[in-house]
Design a protein around this motif. Structure first.
Motif, PDB file in Angstrom:
ATOM      1  N   PRO A 160     109.302 -32.002  51.987  1.00 36.24           N
ATOM      2  CA  PRO A 160     109.987 -33.358  51.441  1.00 36.24           C
ATOM      3  C   PRO A 160     111.106 -33.745  52.013  1.00 36.24           C
ATOM      4  CG  PRO A 160     109.447 -31.397  49.620  1.00 36.24           C
ATOM      5  CD  PRO A 160     109.433 -30.916  51.006  1.00 36.24           C
ATOM      6  N   ASP A 161     111.690 -34.943  51.898  1.00 37.97           N
ATOM      7  CA  ASP A 161     112.884 -35.614  52.707  1.00 37.97           C
ATOM      8  C   ASP A 161     113.985 -35.005  51.972  1.00 37.97           C
ATOM      9  OD1 ASP A 161     110.998 -37.150  54.270  1.00 37.97           O
ATOM     10  OD2 ASP A 161     111.036 -38.977  53.061  1.00 37.97           O
ATOM     11  N   CYS A 162     113.902 -34.846  50.911  1.00 35.18           N
ATOM     12  CA  CYS A 162     115.111 -34.358  50.108  1.00 35.18           C
ATOM     13  C   CYS A 162     115.729 -32.753  50.659  1.00 35.18           C
ATOM     14  CB  CYS A 162     115.150 -34.246  48.650  1.00 35.18           C
ATOM     15  SG  CYS A 162     113.664 -33.243  48.056  1.00 35.18           S
ATOM     16  N   TYR A 188     107.507 -26.701  43.777  1.00 35.16           N
ATOM     17  CA  TYR A 188     106.582 -28.026  43.289  1.00 35.16           C
ATOM     18  C   TYR A 188     105.178 -27.463  42.730  1.00 35.16           C
ATOM     19  CZ  TYR A 188     110.050 -30.917  46.041  1.00 35.16           C
ATOM     20  OH  TYR A 188     110.941 -31.592  46.214  1.00 35.16           O
TER      21      TYR A 188
END
Length: 276
Positions: free
Chosen positions: A180-182, A71
């Motif tokens: 992150p949730d993913c 990211y």
């Protein structure tokens, strides 16, 4: 078409001749840097099921490491016009062989490591907004592109250097950012951060190239349109016909000799000293 083919034909006297200058919109790299980082003792986070295996482990061994995602964030550097801070967060998938007893075969499990770094690069200045026909009238914010440049990072395949066990209460630490949730869903929904009997530290080596680019209009020389020179081959459903197009794997039956790999030197300086 005949004229175009003549231009593409390397034997033609017109091959490679500059025809005209054309204006294109392309990404120009304004600044870039390369880096080699040895990331020592990154905490490896596991799902509850994998953490239960780690808590019973006597030894761990690094099997593989891969980059899941990086990211990037971009912010202008205050009081330094044209320069930008590129913030990067790397998420690594670390695969380990876990030995619970000396005589038992290892259990292979995967966990997550996180690493953050930032660099400062020159990205020039721009005070315009770019609007395109791709957006809809209802997307007011998404229909325009701000004047910030774009940052990108290229990461070579990471090198898993080592992994070690540690008592959880003596070396507990939190990740440097929110996971992150993913990524959480990839490992079953959650990670064990606290109250673990043992934790794993991994040391990873990475090679990266970071660059900042902007879309600009550039004048370039044009030679001709790119016309394919190779004829398309129609695929066939006949497996024997497909097999007939595969070359015979001679190298598989006749492995290379040491001279084929290293030459006459054999990789030991024989050419210089006449003896090994």
């Amino acid at each position: 078409m005949a004229d175009n083919y003549e231009t593409m034909n390397q034997e033609s006297p017109n091959y490679g001749c500059f025809k005209e200058a054309v204006c294109i919109d392309a990404s120009r790299v304004y600044d870039s840097c390369g880096d080699k980082d040895c990331l020592e003792d990154l905490r490896v986070y596991f799902s509850p099921a994998s953490q239960a295996v780690i808590d019973q482990a006597a030894q761990v061994r690094m099997r593989n490491v891969d980059v899941l995602v990086v990211y990037l964030g971009l912010e202008p550097v205050p009081f330094h016009k044209g320069f930008y801070s590129v913030d990067m967060t790397f998420f690594f998938e670390v695969t380990l062989d876990v030995f619970q007893t000396p005589a038992a075969p290892p259990v292979t499990i995967s966990g997550l490591s996180v690493f953050s770094k930032n660099v400062v690069l020159y990205g020039s200045e721009g005070n315009v907004k770019v609007f395109s026909s791709d957006g809809s009238l209802d997307e007011l914010e998404q229909n325009s592109v701000q004047s910030l440049p774009k940052a990108s990072v290229q990461v070579a395949q990471p090198v898993g250097l080592s992994a070690r066990l540690c008592e959880g209460r003596t070396c507990c630490c939190e990740p440097c950012c929110r996971i992150p949730d993913c990524i959480c869903r990839r490992y079953g929904g959650s990670f064990c951060m606290e109250n673990t009997d043992k934790v794993v530290y991994a040391t990873i080596g990475i090679f990266t190239i970071v660059q900042i680019e902007r879309n600009v209009q550039m004048m370039i020389p044009a030679y001709d349109f790119c016309i394919p020179e190779k004829e398309c081959i129609t695929s066939s459903d006949n497996p024997c016909e497909l097999f007939s197009r595969i070359d015979f794997p001679t190298n598989e039956f006749f492995p290379p000799k040491v001279t084929d790999v290293y030459g006459d030197d054999h990789g030991c300086g024989c050419h210089k000293h006449k003896e090994c």
